[in-house]
Motif scaffolding. Structure first.
Motif, PDB file in Angstrom:
ATOM      1  N   VAL A   6       0.826  -1.296  -0.039  1.00  0.00           N
ATOM      2  CA  VAL A   6      -0.093  -0.026   0.142  1.00  0.00           C
ATOM      3  C   VAL A   6       0.813   1.348  -0.210  1.00  0.00           C
ATOM      4  N   ARG A   7       0.620   2.320  -0.739  1.00  0.00           N
ATOM      5  CA  ARG A   7       1.328   3.525  -0.874  1.00  0.00           C
ATOM      6  C   ARG A   7       0.661   4.626  -0.664  1.00  0.00           C
ATOM      7  N   LEU A  29       1.341  10.301   5.829  1.00  0.00           N
ATOM      8  CA  LEU A  29       1.225   9.038   4.783  1.00  0.00           C
ATOM      9  C   LEU A  29       1.669   7.847   5.347  1.00  0.00           C
ATOM     10  N   ILE A  30       0.935   6.907   4.878  1.00  0.00           N
ATOM     11  CA  ILE A  30       1.482   5.332   5.359  1.00  0.00           C
ATOM     12  C   ILE A  30       1.768   4.562   4.117  1.00  0.00           C
ATOM     13  N   ASP A  31       2.872   3.902   4.167  1.00  0.00           N
ATOM     14  CA  ASP A  31       3.389   2.898   3.114  1.00  0.00           C
ATOM     15  C   ASP A  31       3.519   1.668   3.777  1.00  0.00           C
ATOM     16  N   LEU A  32       2.888   0.588   3.482  1.00  0.00           N
ATOM     17  CA  LEU A  32       3.019  -0.741   3.894  1.00  0.00           C
ATOM     18  C   LEU A  32       3.686  -1.891   2.859  1.00  0.00           C
ATOM     19  N   TRP A  91       5.545 -10.915   8.245  1.00  0.00           N
ATOM     20  CA  TRP A  91       6.227  -9.846   8.293  1.00  0.00           C
ATOM     21  C   TRP A  91       5.713  -8.507   7.663  1.00  0.00           C
ATOM     22  N   VAL A  92       6.280  -7.482   8.252  1.00  0.00           N
ATOM     23  CA  VAL A  92       5.613  -6.334   7.653  1.00  0.00           C
ATOM     24  C   VAL A  92       6.820  -4.931   7.670  1.00  0.00           C
ATOM     25  N   ARG A  93       6.585  -4.305   6.719  1.00  0.00           N
ATOM     26  CA  ARG A  93       7.413  -2.901   6.764  1.00  0.00           C
ATOM     27  C   ARG A  93       6.543  -2.023   6.791  1.00  0.00           C
ATOM     28  N   VAL A  94       6.800  -0.989   7.807  1.00  0.00           N
ATOM     29  CA  VAL A  94       5.615   0.231   7.936  1.00  0.00           C
ATOM     30  C   VAL A  94       6.656   1.489   7.874  1.00  0.00           C
ATOM     31  N   THR A  95       6.116   2.330   6.796  1.00  0.00           N
ATOM     32  CA  THR A  95       6.747   3.661   6.832  1.00  0.00           C
ATOM     33  C   THR A  95       5.729   4.502   6.943  1.00  0.00           C
TER      34      THR A  95
END
Length: 119
Positions: A6-7, A29-32, A91-95
């Motif tokens: 998700v961007r 703003l969230i990137d996943l 696993w997850v990457r959250v920005t």
């Protein structure tokens, strides 16, 4: 392992360390990036076979709108815990982006990775 993403999920929330920041809602703003088995989902062609990014987005928006935290780091940790716990992603990457938070910049934020990315 595959990655669903998700961007620029846009959410209004109260976030910041200064009193003036806590008085108004700010846009983050969230990137996943979420580990998922896309091949398994594709075989059945049913949303129940995958991590549903729409459901994740709805859950995170509801959480972030009510969170009222000071740090983007705290918000990122909370969102990672939701995705790993409630959606059982391995696993997850959250920005988390906080646009224009620092004069002279376009964007500041934090990026975290939690869980174990399957091979």
């Amino acid at each position: 392992m595959d990655t669903l993403f998700v961007r620029e999920l846009k959410v209004e929330t109260r976030i910041g360390i200064y009193d003036w920041e806590r008085q108004v809602k700010q846009t983050i703003l969230i990137d996943l990036d979420v580990a998922a088995d896309a091949a398994f989902a594709a075989r059945g062609d049913k949303v129940e076979s995958t991590v549903n990014y729409q459901t994740i987005c709805q859950r995170l928006v509801a959480h972030v709108q009510d969170a009222e935290v000071e740090l983007v780091e705290t918000l990122a940790e909370q969102m990672a815990a939701i995705i790993l716990g409630e959606f059982r992603a391995p696993w997850v990457r959250v920005t988390v982006h906080k646009p224009a938070a620092v004069r002279g910049t376009r964007d500041v934020g934090v990026q975290i990775e939690r869980g174990a990315r399957p091979a």
